[in-house]
Design a protein around this motif. Sequence first.
Motif, short mmCIF file in Angstrom:
data_model
loop_
_atom_site.label_atom_id
_atom_site.label_comp_id
_atom_site.label_asym_id
_atom_site.label_seq_id
_atom_site.Cartn_x
_atom_site.Cartn_y
_atom_site.Cartn_z
N MET A 1 3.98 -15.86 3.67
CA MET A 1 4.43 -15.23 2.44
C MET A 1 5.63 -15.97 1.86
SD MET A 1 4.57 -11.17 2.29
CE MET A 1 3.58 -10.44 3.56
N ARG A 2 5.62 -16.08 0.54
CA ARG A 2 6.77 -16.73 -0.09
C ARG A 2 7.93 -15.73 -0.16
NH1 ARG A 2 4.37 -18.25 -5.00
NH2 ARG A 2 2.55 -19.49 -4.50
N PRO A 3 9.17 -16.25 -0.19
CA PRO A 3 10.34 -15.35 -0.20
C PRO A 3 10.25 -14.32 -1.32
CG PRO A 3 11.03 -17.64 -0.08
CD PRO A 3 9.56 -17.67 -0.19
N ARG A 4 9.73 -14.74 -2.48
CA ARG A 4 9.71 -13.83 -3.61
C ARG A 4 8.78 -12.64 -3.34
NH1 ARG A 4 7.79 -15.12 -9.33
NH2 ARG A 4 8.08 -13.00 -10.09
N GLN A 5 7.63 -12.98 -2.79
CA GLN A 5 6.65 -11.94 -2.47
C GLN A 5 7.22 -10.95 -1.45
OE1 GLN A 5 3.19 -14.00 -1.28
NE2 GLN A 5 1.86 -12.85 -2.65
N ARG A 6 7.94 -11.53 -0.46
CA ARG A 6 8.53 -10.68 0.56
C ARG A 6 9.51 -9.68 -0.05
NH1 ARG A 6 10.69 -14.37 4.90
NH2 ARG A 6 8.70 -15.46 4.94
N LEU A 7 10.29 -10.22 -1.00
CA LEU A 7 11.28 -9.36 -1.67
C LEU A 7 10.57 -8.20 -2.38
CD1 LEU A 7 14.31 -9.14 -2.27
CD2 LEU A 7 13.80 -10.23 -4.48
N ILE A 8 9.52 -8.53 -3.12
CA ILE A 8 8.78 -7.47 -3.85
C ILE A 8 8.24 -6.43 -2.88
CG2 ILE A 8 6.73 -7.01 -5.23
CD1 ILE A 8 7.13 -9.68 -6.58
N GLU A 9 7.70 -6.94 -1.76
CA GLU A 9 7.14 -6.05 -0.75
C GLU A 9 8.21 -5.07 -0.24
OE1 GLU A 9 3.92 -4.64 1.32
OE2 GLU A 9 4.10 -6.00 -0.40
N ARG A 10 9.42 -5.64 0.01
CA ARG A 10 10.51 -4.81 0.53
C ARG A 10 10.90 -3.72 -0.46
NH1 ARG A 10 15.38 -7.70 1.55
NH2 ARG A 10 14.91 -9.16 3.15
N ILE A 11 11.02 -4.17 -1.73
CA ILE A 11 11.40 -3.19 -2.76
C ILE A 11 10.36 -2.08 -2.85
CG2 ILE A 11 11.76 -2.88 -5.23
CD1 ILE A 11 12.96 -5.66 -5.29
N ARG A 12 9.09 -2.46 -2.74
CA ARG A 12 8.03 -1.46 -2.85
C ARG A 12 8.13 -0.42 -1.74
NH1 ARG A 12 2.11 -3.45 -3.76
NH2 ARG A 12 1.90 -2.77 -1.60
N LYS A 13 8.36 -0.94 -0.53
CA LYS A 13 8.47 -0.04 0.61
C LYS A 13 9.61 0.94 0.41
CE LYS A 13 6.54 -2.11 4.73
NZ LYS A 13 6.91 -3.24 5.59
N ARG A 14 10.77 0.38 -0.03
CA ARG A 14 11.93 1.24 -0.23
C ARG A 14 11.65 2.33 -1.24
NH1 ARG A 14 17.23 -2.32 -0.33
NH2 ARG A 14 17.22 -2.76 1.89
#
Length: 288
Positions: A1-14
């Motif tokens: 996963m690219r860093p940007r995608q990971r960030l989006i994933e994290r925000i979604r979870k939160r």
Amino acid sequence: MRPRQRLIERIRKRLLIRLAVGLTGVVLAMAAGAAIFVFWGVYNVSALQQHTEPVYTVLTTALDRSISQRAEEIDVPPLDQPDMQARGLSHYRDQCVQCHGAPGVARHDVGKGMTPVPPNLAHTARNRTSAEIFWAIKHGIKMTGMPSWQFIFKDEEIWDIVAFMRQMAVLSPADYQAMAASVNDQPEEAEASRRFPNADRGRLAMYGYACIACHRVPGLVGPQADVGPPLAGIGSRRYIAGVLSNNSDNMVRWLRDPTQVDPLTAMPDLNVTEQDANDIAAYLETLK
Ligand code: HEC
Ligand code: HEC
């Protein structure tokens, strides 16, 4: 996963977690609100406090829909047969005027301070079908004070009342007086022929005769009163009220006429018909 995608994933979870926490909070707050409403006695049950306009509208709509749905199944017999209206008037005068009044006749005191107020039935007769009126009389209306009459009147007698109500919608006070003056009280009819006792109907009859005002009965919801003995296990008891040996004939005898069995008993005679007593006895027998 690219860093940007990971960030989006994290925000979604939160966001999802926050949403879940938020929703749980709302549900808990509502439950707490409901509990406070119930236990602190916030709701005013006074019979003179009418519901607010929106609540009134919701309740009336629920009532209208409930009655018209259930009335769809009912076949209406001809209501213009001779004497039907006269017989209906006689029943109406005995059992309905006190709450509903009649043309030119005021309701009695019991029909005045109620919420909902018992409607003027000339108005009802114009707005409801005969099947709906029949259903309302036979089954009564929960939480309004309108009783069910099915353990007091036979279906034919209820149709007599419906026939009279149809007529009442167009009667002037003078017409009503004239009609009432020409009608005598109806003689008691002989009881209908016997059929096999029905325990389910017997259970319903115990509501219909208000047995639960005095007894706790398994399978019936009520005030849990201890005026009379609890009826749990009555089916396997040796004696009824300590005086009659327990079999179905004796149970029917007791239910129909307790004071004749034991003149000192506090259980009153409730005018239970033979058929209804048979049905109730069949239900009581199942309470082992
Ligand atoms: C103890 C008072 C009381 C008695 C006695 C009584 N009623 Fe009622 N009746 C009510 C109340 C209260 C309502 C419900 C009002 C509402 O619609 O919210 C009602 C509703 C009705 C309705 C439905 C009206 C409608 O338009 O929704 C009919 C029909 C009716 N009664 C007929 C009768 C008949 C016929 C008798 C006599 C056999 C009778 N009632 C006896 C109190 C009584
Ligand atoms: C006003 C209160 C009251 C009502 C209403 C009432 N009962 Fe009773 N019932 C009593 C009392 C009090 C006794 C005890 C009588 C005795 O032992 O002399 C009793 C006794 C009984 C018994 C005998 C119980 C036993 O332990 O032997 C039965 C069965 C019974 N009732 C059934 C009914 C049924 C069914 C109804 C409705 C049709 C009914 N009762 C309505 C007050 C009531």
